[in-house]
Design a protein around this motif. Structure first.
Motif, PDB file in Angstrom:
ATOM      1  N   GLN A  72      19.705 -12.003  59.593  1.00 56.82           N
ATOM      2  CA  GLN A  72      20.932 -11.896  60.375  1.00 56.82           C
ATOM      3  C   GLN A  72      21.853 -10.776  59.884  1.00 56.82           C
ATOM      4  O   GLN A  72      22.668 -10.269  60.643  1.00 56.82           O
ATOM      5  N   ALA A  73      21.753 -10.430  58.575  1.00 59.96           N
ATOM      6  CA  ALA A  73      22.627  -9.411  57.990  1.00 59.96           C
ATOM      7  C   ALA A  73      21.895  -8.720  56.852  1.00 59.96           C
ATOM      8  O   ALA A  73      21.031  -9.322  56.205  1.00 59.96           O
ATOM      9  N   VAL A  74      22.251  -7.460  56.623  1.00 64.02           N
ATOM     10  CA  VAL A  74      21.593  -6.655  55.588  1.00 64.02           C
ATOM     11  C   VAL A  74      22.614  -5.815  54.836  1.00 64.02           C
ATOM     12  O   VAL A  74      23.696  -5.516  55.334  1.00 64.02           O
ATOM     13  N   ALA A 120      37.311  -5.575  57.369  1.00 61.67           N
ATOM     14  CA  ALA A 120      36.526  -6.398  56.442  1.00 61.67           C
ATOM     15  C   ALA A 120      36.534  -5.793  55.044  1.00 61.67           C
ATOM     16  O   ALA A 120      36.697  -6.515  54.054  1.00 61.67           O
ATOM     17  N   TYR A 121      36.368  -4.480  54.946  1.00 63.47           N
ATOM     18  CA  TYR A 121      36.384  -3.836  53.630  1.00 63.47           C
ATOM     19  C   TYR A 121      37.736  -4.026  52.954  1.00 63.47           C
ATOM     20  O   TYR A 121      37.814  -4.374  51.775  1.00 63.47           O
ATOM     21  N   LEU A 141      29.001 -13.174  57.152  1.00 63.01           N
ATOM     22  CA  LEU A 141      27.783 -12.651  56.533  1.00 63.01           C
ATOM     23  C   LEU A 141      28.040 -11.344  55.786  1.00 63.01           C
ATOM     24  O   LEU A 141      27.541 -11.148  54.677  1.00 63.01           O
ATOM     25  N   GLY A 142      28.815 -10.453  56.403  1.00 55.99           N
ATOM     26  CA  GLY A 142      29.137  -9.183  55.753  1.00 55.99           C
ATOM     27  C   GLY A 142      29.921  -9.405  54.470  1.00 55.99           C
ATOM     28  O   GLY A 142      29.661  -8.756  53.447  1.00 55.99           O
ATOM     29  N   GLN A 158      26.425 -12.114  65.341  1.00 57.17           N
ATOM     30  CA  GLN A 158      26.818 -12.781  64.094  1.00 57.17           C
ATOM     31  C   GLN A 158      28.113 -12.223  63.504  1.00 57.17           C
ATOM     32  O   GLN A 158      28.562 -12.685  62.458  1.00 57.17           O
ATOM     33  N   HIS A 159      28.700 -11.226  64.155  1.00 59.50           N
ATOM     34  CA  HIS A 159      29.953 -10.661  63.645  1.00 59.50           C
ATOM     35  C   HIS A 159      31.011 -11.748  63.565  1.00 59.50           C
ATOM     36  O   HIS A 159      31.145 -12.576  64.467  1.00 59.50           O
TER      37      HIS A 159
END
Length: 145
Positions: free
Chosen positions: A58-60, A125-126, A91-92, A86-87
């Motif tokens: 789902q996330a990398v 997010a960052y 996950l991020g 999935q945003h």
């Protein structure tokens, strides 16, 4: 929820990550080209981590440890992406936390990354995860490359 972040150990794992990378890296249109790039980068210390749900990635995240005159020893985050649907699921953030912990384990002074001006959601997010805006990244492209 605590997400399990796993490291891609072999080509099979990397190929499982392709659908997420395809959304991030639109310039790579063929899975085999993606794998070839991973193989070259792996030899330079590049690592891929991922989160899966129900057996699907789902996330990398993709990163490497580097050294430079400007920053000393640092972790460079080349890639971070989740499937579009999935945003907002965290996950991020889970991958960012993993990468930050890895930077600490590896004795790095910082985590660095570049992000496109248009990626406003990623910027938020960052910033939410402790990153600061502190540089501009410039590019000069070689003719015909």
């Amino acid at each position: 929820m605590a997400w399990e972040v796993r490291e891609a150990r072999d080509e099979h794992d990397v190929r499982r990550c392709w659908p997420v990378f395809r959304e991030l890296r639109e310039n790579i249109t063929v899975e085999d080209d993606f794998v070839d790039r991973w193989k070259r980068q792996r030899d330079e210390g590049y690592r891929i981590v991922f989160i899966e749900r129900a057996g699907e990635v789902q996330a990398v995240g993709g990163f490497r440890i580097l050294h430079s005159m400007a920053w000393g020893r640092f972790l460079y985050l080349d890639d971070l992406a989740a499937l579009t649907d999935q945003h907002g699921a965290g996950l991020g953030t889970a991958i960012l936390r993993f990468v930050q912990d890895e930077a600490r384990r590896e004795g790095c002074a910082a985590v660095h990354l570049d992000t496109g001006y248009q990626r406003h959601r990623a910027h938020k997010a960052y910033l939410r995860n402790g990153f600061i805006l502190n540089t501009h990244h410039l590019v000069w492209e070689v003719d015909g490359a």
